[in-house]
Design an enzyme around this catalytic site. Structure first.
Site, PDB file in Angstrom:
ATOM      1  N   HIS A  80       0.199  -1.290  -0.129  1.00 43.62           N
ATOM      2  CA  HIS A  80      -0.195  -0.076  -0.252  1.00 43.62           C
ATOM      3  C   HIS A  80       0.735   1.517  -0.007  1.00 43.62           C
ATOM      4  CE1 HIS A  80      -1.537  -3.420   2.535  1.00 43.62           C
ATOM      5  NE2 HIS A  80      -3.068  -3.069   1.187  1.00 43.62           N
ATOM      6  N   GLU A 132      -2.964   3.176   2.091  1.00 42.41           N
ATOM      7  CA  GLU A 132      -2.727   3.724   0.322  1.00 42.41           C
ATOM      8  C   GLU A 132      -3.049   5.147   1.137  1.00 42.41           C
ATOM      9  OE1 GLU A 132      -3.368   4.065  -3.954  1.00 42.41           O
ATOM     10  OE2 GLU A 132      -4.102   2.431  -2.759  1.00 42.41           O
ATOM     11  N   SER A 274      -6.621  -8.977  -4.224  1.00 46.61           N
ATOM     12  CA  SER A 274      -6.104  -9.400  -3.084  1.00 46.61           C
ATOM     13  C   SER A 274      -6.562 -10.506  -2.136  1.00 46.61           C
ATOM     14  CB  SER A 274      -5.256  -8.429  -1.998  1.00 46.61           C
ATOM     15  OG  SER A 274      -6.559  -8.142  -1.229  1.00 46.61           O
TER      16      SER A 274
END
Length: 317
Positions: A80, A132, A274
């Site tokens: 991230h 992020e 993910s």
């Protein structure tokens, strides 16, 4: 003659792992091979418990902050991205570190720095507190990046100079939601500078497009992904908006709420960037155990992106 009720399964493609996630997991595995266990990882390498648990079993130690890591073991920064202060601290402590930040997130970091160097204040479209967003905002000094989460936020943001602004976005947002916020920014700040090419990454966009293609055909949709995964949660929202009234986010097959799927004739299955394929297959197998499944693959894009791992891991020890 099957006694199971018939079910058409629309399998979205692309789905699941993206190149950035693939690379991040590979980085942890290669670091363990190169340096042995334990290797420390700051924050979940990707937002998926199954992946994190698998790496923990191999010797990765997950921590939230750098001060939980010893100086003499390697540390990896998650996909991230991290604020600039983190690698700077690692260098000050003479730590060996590997940055697994997704190259598409790094691209946003570089963009923010470039605009800042040109004297522009940044507005970031993102989710407060998401790693992020924290990482991108942390590329520049305090106050240089202002966060907006909704079109409403745009009306209340206090800028230094409306003529000297640029915007970046988190890479895992809903394409449609972001377009609304960008429109609001451009309406209030006509001079605002945007990215050359959308910041929302190809994988997020592609997974959302695939969901839009299957949603109108589905009575229900299952999105395999983690509750803390931004891109997975956006897939649920996109599915609902594109005409599938019922969408469930499940981490794995055990989480499926079967009662809500009674009487359905069609279901869509996709997965966030993910989520590993093994969990998607687990969900499909669970559906096959209960229904007479006919699978239809709906492919809206072909992905062949691959990102190299950092040089420190490619070089022989």
């Amino acid at each position: 003659m099957s006694s199971k009720p018939p079910l058409t399964l629309y399998l979205a493609a692309p789905r699941g792992f993206c190149a950035g996630v693939d690379r991040a997991i590979k980085i942890v595995e290669m670091a363990l091979e190169k340096w042995g266990a334990p290797v420390y990882v700051r924050h979940e390498i990707v937002h998926n418990r199954f992946v994190v648990d698998g790496l923990r079993d191999k010797g990765a130690v997950f921590v939230e902050e750098l001060d939980e890591c010893p100086d003499d073991r390697p540390v990896i920064f998650s996909a991230h991205g991290v604020p600039k202060a983190i690698p700077a601290t690692a260098e000050r402590r003479n730590m060996v570190y590997v940055d697994a930040t997704c190259p598409l997130v790094s691209k946003v970091h570089i963009e923010a720095q470039r605009h800042s160097d040109a004297g522009l204040q940044m507005i970031m479209i993102g989710h407060a507190g998401h790693p992020e967003t924290v990482g991108t905002m942390g590329q520049l000094p305090e106050g240089e990046v202002l966060l907006v989460e909704t079109p409403d936020d745009v009306a209340h943001v206090n800028v230094r100079d409306p003529a000297k602004l640029a915007y970046v976005t988190q890479t895992t947002l809903s394409v449609d939601d972001t377009a609304d916020i960008v429109a609001a920014l451009k309406a209030r700040f006509p001079a605002i500078v945007g990215p050359h090419k959308e910041d929302i990454c190809y994988a997020t966009t592609n997974r959302q497009e695939a969901v839009k293609a299957i949603a109108p055909k589905c009575d229900a949709m299952l999105v395999v992904g983690a509750p803390n995964s931004s891109n997975s949660r956006r897939l649920v929202e996109v599915g609902a908006r594109a005409g599938c009234d019922y969408a469930q986010l499940v981490q794995r097959a055990d989480d499926i709420d079967w009662r809500s799927l009674e009487g359905i004739a069609s279901i869509g299955v996709t997965a966030g960037a993910s989520a590993p394929e093994v969990l998607i297959n687990e969900v499909i197998d669970a559906l096959k155990a209960r229904f007479d499944v006919t699978t239809e693959l709906v492919e809206t894009a072909i992905e062949n992106v691959e990102f190299k791992v950092p040089r420190v891991l490619r070089a022989h020890a």
